[in-house]
Write a protein that holds these residues in place. Structure first.
Motif, mmCIF file in Angstrom:
data_model
loop_
_atom_site.group_PDB
_atom_site.id
_atom_site.type_symbol
_atom_site.label_atom_id
_atom_site.label_comp_id
_atom_site.label_asym_id
_atom_site.label_seq_id
_atom_site.Cartn_x
_atom_site.Cartn_y
_atom_site.Cartn_z
ATOM 1 N N ARG A 47 21.822 0.027 -26.579
ATOM 2 C CA ARG A 47 22.615 -0.431 -27.962
ATOM 3 C C ARG A 47 21.514 0.220 -29.068
ATOM 4 N N GLU A 48 21.589 -0.089 -29.370
ATOM 5 C CA GLU A 48 20.657 0.268 -30.849
ATOM 6 C C GLU A 48 19.857 -1.376 -31.228
ATOM 7 N N PRO A 49 18.919 -1.373 -31.810
ATOM 8 C CA PRO A 49 19.052 -3.222 -31.530
ATOM 9 C C PRO A 49 19.444 -3.674 -33.244
ATOM 10 N N TRP A 103 5.912 9.010 -22.481
ATOM 11 C CA TRP A 103 6.544 8.370 -23.539
ATOM 12 C C TRP A 103 7.320 8.074 -23.873
ATOM 13 N N PHE A 104 8.792 8.369 -23.121
ATOM 14 C CA PHE A 104 10.135 8.087 -22.555
ATOM 15 C C PHE A 104 10.325 6.079 -22.148
ATOM 16 N N ALA A 105 9.691 6.861 -21.304
ATOM 17 C CA ALA A 105 10.209 5.316 -20.457
ATOM 18 C C ALA A 105 8.535 4.176 -21.254
ATOM 19 N N ASP A 106 7.361 4.348 -22.074
ATOM 20 C CA ASP A 106 7.100 3.270 -23.220
ATOM 21 C C ASP A 106 8.297 2.730 -23.662
ATOM 22 N N ARG A 107 8.527 4.031 -24.675
ATOM 23 C CA ARG A 107 9.395 3.920 -25.794
ATOM 24 C C ARG A 107 10.966 3.242 -25.363
ATOM 25 N N THR A 108 11.372 3.213 -23.950
ATOM 26 C CA THR A 108 12.494 2.703 -23.590
ATOM 27 C C THR A 108 12.421 1.941 -23.217
ATOM 28 N N SER A 109 11.616 1.355 -22.399
ATOM 29 C CA SER A 109 11.534 -0.570 -22.460
ATOM 30 C C SER A 109 10.894 -1.161 -23.013
ATOM 31 N N ALA A 110 10.101 -0.321 -24.776
ATOM 32 C CA ALA A 110 9.842 -2.383 -25.856
ATOM 33 C C ALA A 110 10.868 -1.916 -26.641
ATOM 34 N N GLY A 132 15.262 1.468 -30.706
ATOM 35 C CA GLY A 132 16.727 2.301 -30.515
ATOM 36 C C GLY A 132 16.291 4.095 -30.520
ATOM 37 N N THR A 133 17.671 4.372 -30.068
ATOM 38 C CA THR A 133 17.342 5.407 -29.753
ATOM 39 C C THR A 133 17.245 6.902 -31.151
ATOM 40 N N GLY A 134 18.047 6.235 -32.658
ATOM 41 C CA GLY A 134 17.768 6.078 -34.012
ATOM 42 C C GLY A 134 16.171 6.933 -34.083
ATOM 43 N N ARG A 135 15.670 6.204 -33.614
ATOM 44 C CA ARG A 135 14.331 5.809 -34.293
ATOM 45 C C ARG A 135 13.483 6.396 -32.741
#
Length: 75
Positions: free
Chosen positions: A73-75, A30-37, A40-43
Motif C-alpha cells: 500500500r502507498e503510505p 536497493w529493493f530490500a532497503d527501500r521496501t523495509s523503509a 511507496g511503490t510510486g516513489r
C-alpha cells in the motif's frame, strides 16, 4: 509484500566511471532497503529511475531498462 520485475537492461546498465554493471545484487539490495523503509511503490519507481541515471553517468541506456514494482500500500 512487493514484487519487482525487470528486463536485463537494468542489471546490465554500465557505469562509465567504474566500468562495472549495476548488477542483480545491487538492485536486490536497493529493493530490500527501500521496501523495509516503507517507501511507496510510486516513489520507488522514481528513485530507481534516478539511481540508474546517476549510475550511468547521465548517459542514455544501451538497452531497454523496463521495470514494474507492484504490491503493498502507498503510505
Amino acid at each position: 509484500s512487493r514484487c519487482l520485475m525487470y528486463t536485463d537492461g537494468l542489471t546490465e546498465a554500465v557505469s562509465p566511471a567504474r566500468g562495472e554493471m549495476f548488477g542483480q545484487s545491487r538492485l536486490m539490495s536497493w529493493f530490500a532497503d527501500r521496501t523495509s523503509a516503507g517507501v511507496g511503490t510510486g516513489r520507488m519507481r522514481e528513485e530507481l529511475g534516478e539511481l540508474l541515471s546517476v549510475f550511468r553517468g547521465g548517459q542514455p541506456p544501451r538497452d531497454d531498462q523496463t521495470f514494474v514494482i507492484i504490491g503493498g500500500r502507498e503510505p
